[in-house]
Design an enzyme around this catalytic site. Sequence first.
Site, PDB file in Angstrom:
ATOM      1  N   SER A  12      11.123 -15.072  -8.587  1.00 34.30           N
ATOM      2  CA  SER A  12      12.174 -14.288  -8.019  1.00 34.30           C
ATOM      3  C   SER A  12      12.528 -12.909  -8.523  1.00 34.30           C
ATOM      4  CB  SER A  12      13.443 -15.142  -7.974  1.00 34.30           C
ATOM      5  OG  SER A  12      14.643 -14.405  -7.466  1.00 34.30           O
ATOM      6  N   HIS A  37       9.124 -13.843  -4.367  1.00 31.00           N
ATOM      7  CA  HIS A  37      10.440 -14.433  -3.747  1.00 31.00           C
ATOM      8  C   HIS A  37      11.491 -13.269  -3.872  1.00 31.00           C
ATOM      9  CE1 HIS A  37      12.936 -17.705  -2.568  1.00 31.00           C
ATOM     10  NE2 HIS A  37      14.107 -17.295  -3.215  1.00 31.00           N
ATOM     11  N   ASP A  39      15.431 -12.552  -3.005  1.00 32.81           N
ATOM     12  CA  ASP A  39      16.554 -13.197  -2.578  1.00 32.81           C
ATOM     13  C   ASP A  39      17.686 -12.264  -2.095  1.00 32.81           C
ATOM     14  OD1 ASP A  39      16.505 -15.842  -3.604  1.00 32.81           O
ATOM     15  OD2 ASP A  39      16.159 -14.992  -5.446  1.00 32.81           O
ATOM     16  N   MET A  41      21.448 -11.418  -0.770  1.00 34.77           N
ATOM     17  CA  MET A  41      22.502 -12.098  -0.805  1.00 34.77           C
ATOM     18  C   MET A  41      23.689 -11.069  -0.309  1.00 34.77           C
ATOM     19  SD  MET A  41      22.600 -13.897  -4.439  1.00 34.77           S
ATOM     20  CE  MET A  41      21.162 -14.611  -5.050  1.00 34.77           C
ATOM     21  N   HIS A  70      14.286 -14.958   0.969  1.00 29.99           N
ATOM     22  CA  HIS A  70      15.172 -16.061   1.247  1.00 29.99           C
ATOM     23  C   HIS A  70      16.602 -15.253   1.463  1.00 29.99           C
ATOM     24  CE1 HIS A  70      17.659 -19.167  -1.397  1.00 29.99           C
ATOM     25  NE2 HIS A  70      17.933 -19.152  -0.057  1.00 29.99           N
ATOM     26  N   MET A  72      20.253 -15.406   2.275  1.00 31.19           N
ATOM     27  CA  MET A  72      21.671 -16.020   1.769  1.00 31.19           C
ATOM     28  C   MET A  72      22.691 -15.135   2.400  1.00 31.19           C
ATOM     29  SD  MET A  72      20.430 -17.040  -1.967  1.00 31.19           S
ATOM     30  CE  MET A  72      19.267 -15.787  -2.147  1.00 31.19           C
ATOM     31  N   MET A 141      17.316 -26.032  -2.263  1.00 27.85           N
ATOM     32  CA  MET A 141      17.831 -25.453  -3.208  1.00 27.85           C
ATOM     33  C   MET A 141      18.169 -26.393  -4.632  1.00 27.85           C
ATOM     34  SD  MET A 141      18.262 -22.215  -2.540  1.00 27.85           S
ATOM     35  CE  MET A 141      19.104 -22.028  -4.252  1.00 27.85           C
ATOM     36  N   GLY A 149      19.488 -18.095 -13.313  1.00 31.04           N
ATOM     37  CA  GLY A 149      20.157 -18.609 -14.444  1.00 31.04           C
ATOM     38  C   GLY A 149      20.872 -20.069 -14.647  1.00 31.04           C
ATOM     39  N   SER A 200      14.507 -16.571 -13.964  1.00 32.63           N
ATOM     40  CA  SER A 200      14.807 -16.528 -15.257  1.00 32.63           C
ATOM     41  C   SER A 200      13.473 -16.918 -16.202  1.00 32.63           C
ATOM     42  CB  SER A 200      16.023 -17.229 -15.828  1.00 32.63           C
ATOM     43  OG  SER A 200      16.817 -17.564 -14.794  1.00 32.63           O
TER      44      SER A 200
HETATM   45  C1  DX5 Z   1      19.572 -18.592  -6.361  1.00 30.39           C
HETATM   46  C2  DX5 Z   1      18.211 -17.732  -6.026  1.00 30.39           C
HETATM   47  C3  DX5 Z   1      17.315 -18.058  -6.747  1.00 30.39           C
HETATM   48  C4  DX5 Z   1      17.341 -17.718  -8.331  1.00 30.39           C
HETATM   49  C5  DX5 Z   1      16.469 -18.604  -9.124  1.00 30.39           C
HETATM   50  O1  DX5 Z   1      20.607 -18.375  -5.584  1.00 30.39           O
HETATM   51  O2  DX5 Z   1      18.014 -17.988  -4.418  1.00 30.39           O
HETATM   52  O3  DX5 Z   1      15.897 -17.698  -6.070  1.00 30.39           O
HETATM   53  O4  DX5 Z   1      17.096 -16.164  -8.271  1.00 30.39           O
HETATM   54  O5  DX5 Z   1      16.776 -18.225 -10.381  1.00 30.39           O
HETATM   55  P1  DX5 Z   1      16.572 -18.962 -11.726  1.00 30.39           P
HETATM   56  O6  DX5 Z   1      15.133 -19.289 -11.445  1.00 30.39           O
HETATM   57  O7  DX5 Z   1      16.854 -17.995 -12.827  1.00 30.39           O
HETATM   58  O8  DX5 Z   1      17.370 -20.141 -11.467  1.00 30.39           O
HETATM   59 ZN    ZN Z   2      15.921 -17.940  -3.507  1.00 33.32          ZN
END
Ligand code: DX5
Ligand code: ZN
Length: 230
Positions: A12, A37, A39, A41, A70, A72, A141, A149, A200
């Site tokens: 990600s 990936h 993200d 948001m 993805h 969100m 999820m 993290g 992470s």
């Molecule tokens: C969370 C995201 C994830 C996130 C994962 O809201 O959708 O993709 O970046 O991060 P780690 O692997 O650090 O949990």
């Molecule tokens: Zn994600």
Amino acid sequence: MTFDRSLKIAPSILSADFANFGAECEAIEAQGADWVHVDVMDGHFVPNITFGPATCAAIRPHIKGVMDVHLMIAPVDPYIDAFAAAGADHITAHVEAGPHIHRTLQAIRGAGAKAGVAINPGTPAEAVAPLLDMADLVLVMTVNPGFGGQKFIHATLDKIRAIRAMIGDRPIHIQVDGGIDAKTAPLAAKAGANALVAGSAVFKGGSVSEPKVYGRNIKAIREAALGTYV
Ligand code: DX5
Ligand code: ZN
């Protein structure tokens, strides 16, 4: 293209250097990432803001393989065409993001992308049951979405197993996202996940000038997961 359930590692870019996305995408692919990936948001569906379709379009030329987006965000439907036009191969929307997830998945496929359906930790496996004929990917999820993290939620493993059983031989990926590292990846893979998102755990310790660290991190997750993946 024929469906391929082999294990996929999807770093990600939420954990990448935001001033350097193009080079970061190139570095993780060169170091063994299967999918990139992304993200998205909106500060409304989740309590954090990242970026939108313009950033996806800007990084697209730096990704050779799959751009796995993805979302969100809520609402989703007004933005599907923009993410498809930005070159998203997969567009994943949350069942919790609105009242019409079935329509959303139809619209994603209609826009020419693979359709993913995501569920939060508080949403039961049964929520995706009526949607399996509409979906190319189910994203379970394994943390509450919004931030990288966080700690993997072990109670999601039963849900992964239930969804794996529901899917059977259908050509649908099961993706997990949140808290995935070399310790939790084998648990998710054993439960039936074949696409592992990691932020992470992939980017820690590395940079575009130290990309081999990404390679080692990806390899550690992949090898740990392959030990239990069936
Ligand atoms: C969370 C995201 C994830 C996130 C994962 O809201 O959708 O993709 O970046 O991060 P780690 O692997 O650090 O949990
Ligand atoms: Zn994600």
